[in-house]
Every structure is written in structure tokens, then in C-alpha cells.
Enzyme design. Structure first.
Site, short mmCIF file in Angstrom:
data_model
loop_
_atom_site.label_atom_id
_atom_site.label_comp_id
_atom_site.label_asym_id
_atom_site.label_seq_id
_atom_site.Cartn_x
_atom_site.Cartn_y
_atom_site.Cartn_z
N HIS A 72 -7.64 -5.99 33.26
CA HIS A 72 -8.13 -7.06 32.40
C HIS A 72 -9.63 -7.30 32.57
O HIS A 72 -10.20 -7.06 33.64
CB HIS A 72 -7.36 -8.35 32.75
CG HIS A 72 -7.64 -9.50 31.85
ND1 HIS A 72 -8.43 -10.56 32.22
CD2 HIS A 72 -7.24 -9.75 30.59
CE1 HIS A 72 -8.48 -11.44 31.22
NE2 HIS A 72 -7.76 -10.96 30.22
N GLU A 123 -2.59 -4.35 37.91
CA GLU A 123 -1.74 -5.42 37.37
C GLU A 123 -0.28 -5.00 37.46
O GLU A 123 0.02 -3.81 37.54
CB GLU A 123 -2.10 -5.68 35.90
CG GLU A 123 -3.55 -6.07 35.67
CD GLU A 123 -3.89 -6.28 34.19
OE1 GLU A 123 -2.96 -6.50 33.38
OE2 GLU A 123 -5.08 -6.20 33.86
N ASN A 168 1.55 -17.30 24.87
CA ASN A 168 1.76 -16.89 26.26
C ASN A 168 2.43 -18.01 27.07
O ASN A 168 2.60 -17.87 28.28
CB ASN A 168 0.44 -16.50 26.90
CG ASN A 168 0.00 -15.11 26.47
OD1 ASN A 168 0.81 -14.32 25.97
ND2 ASN A 168 -1.27 -14.81 26.66
N HIS A 202 0.89 -11.94 33.93
CA HIS A 202 1.92 -11.93 32.88
C HIS A 202 3.33 -11.82 33.46
O HIS A 202 4.29 -11.63 32.71
CB HIS A 202 1.65 -10.80 31.88
CG HIS A 202 0.42 -11.09 31.08
ND1 HIS A 202 0.43 -11.84 29.92
CD2 HIS A 202 -0.88 -10.78 31.32
CE1 HIS A 202 -0.80 -11.97 29.47
NE2 HIS A 202 -1.62 -11.34 30.30
N LYS A 245 0.28 -19.49 31.65
CA LYS A 245 1.15 -18.72 30.75
C LYS A 245 2.59 -19.18 30.96
O LYS A 245 2.96 -20.23 30.46
CB LYS A 245 0.90 -17.23 30.93
CG LYS A 245 -0.59 -16.89 30.65
CD LYS A 245 -0.86 -15.43 30.51
CE LYS A 245 -2.36 -15.11 30.56
NZ LYS A 245 -3.14 -15.56 29.43
N SER A 251 -0.56 -6.63 29.61
CA SER A 251 -0.11 -7.55 28.57
C SER A 251 -0.20 -7.02 27.16
O SER A 251 0.41 -7.56 26.26
CB SER A 251 -0.93 -8.83 28.65
OG SER A 251 -2.25 -8.58 28.25
N ASP A 262 -2.73 -8.32 40.14
CA ASP A 262 -2.73 -9.37 39.12
C ASP A 262 -1.32 -9.47 38.54
O ASP A 262 -0.83 -8.53 37.93
CB ASP A 262 -3.75 -8.97 38.04
CG ASP A 262 -3.79 -9.92 36.84
OD1 ASP A 262 -2.71 -10.31 36.37
OD2 ASP A 262 -4.89 -10.23 36.36
C1 PLP Z 1 -4.08 -9.59 33.12
C2 PLP Z 1 -4.75 -10.90 32.96
N1 PLP Z 1 -5.36 -11.43 34.05
C3 PLP Z 1 -5.98 -12.62 33.97
C4 PLP Z 1 -6.01 -13.33 32.78
C5 PLP Z 1 -6.71 -14.65 32.75
O1 PLP Z 1 -5.79 -15.69 32.94
P1 PLP Z 1 -6.10 -17.14 32.34
O2 PLP Z 1 -5.66 -17.11 30.91
O3 PLP Z 1 -5.32 -18.07 33.20
O4 PLP Z 1 -7.57 -17.34 32.46
C6 PLP Z 1 -5.39 -12.83 31.65
C7 PLP Z 1 -5.40 -13.61 30.39
O5 PLP Z 1 -4.84 -13.28 29.39
C8 PLP Z 1 -4.74 -11.57 31.74
O6 PLP Z 1 -4.16 -11.03 30.67
#
Ligand code: PLP
Length: 404
Positions: A141, A184, A53, A216, A247, A188, A213
Site C-alpha cells: 500500500h 500485507e 470498507n 483489510h 475498516k 485490498s 499490514d
Molecule cells: C493495505 C492498507 N494499509 C493501510 C491503509 C490505511 O488505513 P487507514 O484507512 O486506516 O488510513 C489502507 C487503506 O485503505 C490499506 O489498504
């Protein structure tokens, strides 16, 4: 009581379902990313990472590394405290200003990860706002789901990326509800992108707050890397934009951006912000450098898109099915946890190609997949090696009939 027997029983059932997670032990090679040293005895010493990522390779960008090294030399390693008690540094404030500017908002607030930012922000909004109801896309997520659960607010799940379902569910709420629509931009695992404008319109019609969110998407979409909301010119209509520094920006950390009052509210009430040591100042300096670089430079994004398109074309040419989507994520569906693991093992051991099998609970059972994330630093030869390996496996394992 034999506690280990209890733990083992649970682990055995994971193993029986093919969902037991085995981590690849790697050491990324600075300057050679996406190559990494493998510590797996059965794999070649050097492997090519296809599921990172660190989408743009910013984790080893010379400017970003220098910023971190300089900041360590100047300020040491850790922050030394929570933001409230001696851990609030100039680097944190500079990074928050950079993030607010990235999304065209008045304020930003840092967290130790994207997970924590979602968990802390949603649990605070849901628990502190009067009569809060959080309307959550069904594919949100785990960090959002956990934050909502912890808030104990009423929760309504709406169909994935379906503004009409959202509209119906908002319309059914009592007029006194404080409505929060959580979703989102880039999902992802399937790589699909939400119909953002339609969702905003529905939310606005019902006087609901929007919680987006962009984990990604930040660094990846929009002229300055401000995400899909920037690309579509919609950031000003979103109440709260959440993102990660871990990421595309290649470092670690999470954040929210929004109005001054919103960020101050979360800062003042969120346990996940208040009671934890602040990010190291050097991490903040590196992340700010990465964000500033990707605001100015589109080279990484352009090259990444080129490589994504190239891999898709080559997979199509060789008849290897992958989920169509408008993003940078290429899921190759296997639909069986054991086969998914086996394929990943063979790719790693026989071809030096590292792609982590994505199994339940990250994705629903029966939708197991290999998820490829081509980056600007994957060469054409890397792509060719990957597609040839997949093609060989497709024939060798005769699994073609079992995948869609
Ligand atoms: C949609 C989504 N939000 C939040 C996160 C969490 O982010 P972090 O990896 O910075 O904790 C992820 C992690 O993969 C994610 O896919």
C-alpha cells in the site's frame, strides 16, 4: 505566475486519461446501512453502498455508537493534545491493551489512521535502525511505500507474494544489514492473501524482522478477528502487526502491535506519532467496544461470508467475470478507466447502486475495476438487484467482449 493554470494543466491531463476522481456525496443512514442518502442530483435519493470498507457494518452497531456517545458525554470531544502533552487518556491505554491482546503481543501503539501508522512506523524503523534494508512486496500500500521512501533506508522490492524471490533478495544482502520484510495479508484491490507461513520461514532463515499490514483482515479473519495471522496461528512469529480501526471495526485510527521495546521505540522516535493530536477518547472507546465485540461474536463474519459467496455464485451464473480470490473482496475487472467510470455512473444513476470505479493510481493502468465488498447487512434482494443491474449493463453496453 498563474499557479491555477499549473494546477489546471495537471488536472486536465488526469481528466484526459479518465483518472480524475469524482467523489459521491452521501449520508449513511444509521440503522439502514448499507443504504445511504445520495446528494447526487442525477441519482435516486437513496442508494445502496457496495464498496464500503466498513465491512461488517460496525460503524452503526448499537454497542459501538453507545460507547462513543457515552464517552463524549463523559469526556467531551477531542483529546486536547498530543499523547505527550495532555492528550494521553485512560481510553487510549485501554484500547492499546485491547489491541495487544487481540494479536497476542505485549504492547500496542495507536496512531490517527492506518496510513499514519504505516508511514510513521516504517519511516522510523528504516531511518533509526543501523544499516536497515526494507524488503517490500511490490503491491504494498501507498502508506508503506511512502514510509519506506521517507526513511531513506535501502529498499528492495520483491515480487508480489513470491517467497522464493524474497529468499533470493535476502540472500544477496550484506550480513550486517538489518533486514525488514514488509508485506500485507489481504491485498485490498485483488483480494488475494499472502503465503504467510512461507514468507515468515524465509524471513526467519535470514534473521529478518517481519512487518505485516493486516488492515483489510483485522476483525474479519481469525476466531477473535485477529486477522489472517491469527487464523493461521502465526501471529507470534510476526515481529510487528499493523492494523486499522477504520475498516472492519467501523471507527477510525491505526495501530501497531509488537514487543514492549518495539512499541516504546516507535513511541519515542516516530514523528508521525509524537507531533499530532491524539485520537478523541470517544473514538478510542468506540473502537475498543467494536474490537471486544468482534472477539466474542462470529455472527457478523459468518453472515458476511455467506453474502460474499452468494454474490460470487450469482455473478458466475450470469457470466459476469470477477477475479477469483480467497477473501471477501470481489473485483469485477473492466480494464478501461473511461468504461469503468461510465459503468459506475449508470449503476448509480439508473439503479441506485453505488460502487466507486477503481482507477489508476490505486491500481495499475489497464486493470481498472469495480470492487464490491458485500457485508452482513446486504440483503439477498440487494444482491439480486445488483446482479440484475450488472447483467443488464453487460448486455446494454456490449462490453462483455472487452473484459476478461
Ligand atoms: C493495505 C492498507 N494499509 C493501510 C491503509 C490505511 O488505513 P487507514 O484507512 O486506516 O488510513 C489502507 C487503506 O485503505 C490499506 O489498504
Amino acid at each position: 505566475m498563474d499557479f491555477d493554470a499549473l494546477f489546471d494543466a495537471e488536472l486536465d491531463s488526469l481528466r484526459a486519461d479518465g483518472n480524475y476522481r469524482i467523489f459521491a456525496e452521501l449520508e449513511r443512514k444509521c440503522g439502514a446501512f448499507p443504504k445511504a442518502r445520495s446528494f447526487d442530483e442525477d441519482a435516486p435519493d437513496e442508494v445502496t453502498v457496495w464498496c464500503s470498507n466498513d465491512y461488517l457494518g460496525m460503524g452503526q452497531h448499537p454497542k459501538v455508537m453507545t460507547a462513543m456517545q457515552d464517552a463524549i458525554a463523559a469526556h467531551g470531544c477531542g483529546a486536547g493534545g498530543t499523547r505527550n502533552i495532555s492528550g494521553n487518556t485512560h481510553q487510549h491505554r485501554l484500547l492499546e491493551a485491547e489491541l495487544a491482546d487481540l494479536h497476542g503481543k505485549d504492547a500496542a501503539l495507536l496512531f490517527t489512521s492506518g496510513y499514519v501508522s504505516n508511514w510513521a512506523a516504517l519511516s522510523t524503523l528504516g531511518s533509526k535502525l543501523p544499516d536497515a534494508v526494507i524488503l517490500s512486496d511490490e503491491k504494498n500500500h501507498a502508506s508503506m511505500i511512502e514510509g519506506i521512501r521517507h526513511s531513506k533506508a535501502d529498499k528492495v522490492i520483491w515480487k508480489h507474494n513470491d517467497p522464493e524471490d524474497l529468499d533470493r533478495k535476502l540472500a544477496a544482502l550484506p550480513s550486517n544489514a538489518t533486514k525488514i520484510v514488509a508485506f500485507e495479508s489481504v491485498y485490498s484491490m485483488d483480494g488475494d492473501i499472502c503465503p504467510m507461513e512461507e514468507i515468515i520461514e524465509v524471513a526467519e532463515k535470514h534473521g529478518a524482522m517481519t512487518y505485516l499490514d493486516e488492515v483489510h483482515a483485522v476483525g474479519m479473519y481469525g476466531q477473535r478477528g485477529g486477522g489472517v495471522s491469527e487464523e493461521l496461528g502465526l501471529a507470534h512469529r510476526i515481529t510487528l502487526i499493523e492494523g486499522t480501526l477504520g475498516k472492519a471495526y467501523g471507527v477510525v485510527g491505526g495501530y501497531i502491535t509488537g514487543s514492549v521495546a518495539l512499541c516504546d521505540f516507535i513511541r519515542s522516535f516516530a514523528s508521525g506519532f509524537i507531533f499530532t493530536t491524539a485520537l478523541p477518547p470517544a473514538v478510542a472507546a468506540a473502537a475498543r467496544t467494536s474490537i471486544a465485540h468482534l472477539k466474542e461474536s462470529g455472527i457478523e463474519r459468518a453472515r458476511q461470508r455467506q453474502q460474499v459467496a452468494k454474490l460470487r455464485r450469482r455473478l458466475d451464473a450470469l457470466g459476469i467475470p470477477h477475479l477469483p480470490n480467497p477473501s471477501h473482496i470481489i473485483p469485477v475487472m473492466i480494464k478501461d478507466p473511461v468504461k469503468c467510470r461510465q459503468l459506475a455512473d449508470i449503476l448509480m444513476q439508473d439503479f441506485g447502486i453505488y460502487v466507486q470505479p477503481i482507477n489508476y493510481p490505486t491500481v495499475p493502468k489497464g486493470t481498472e475495476r469495480l470492487r464490491f465488498t458485500p457485508g452482513p447487512l446486504h440483503s439477498d434482494e440487494d444482491i439480486e438487484r445488483l446482479v440484475q443491474a450488472l447483467s443488464t449493463l453487460w448486455k446494454r453496453c456490449a462490453i462483455a467482449h472487452a473484459v476478461a
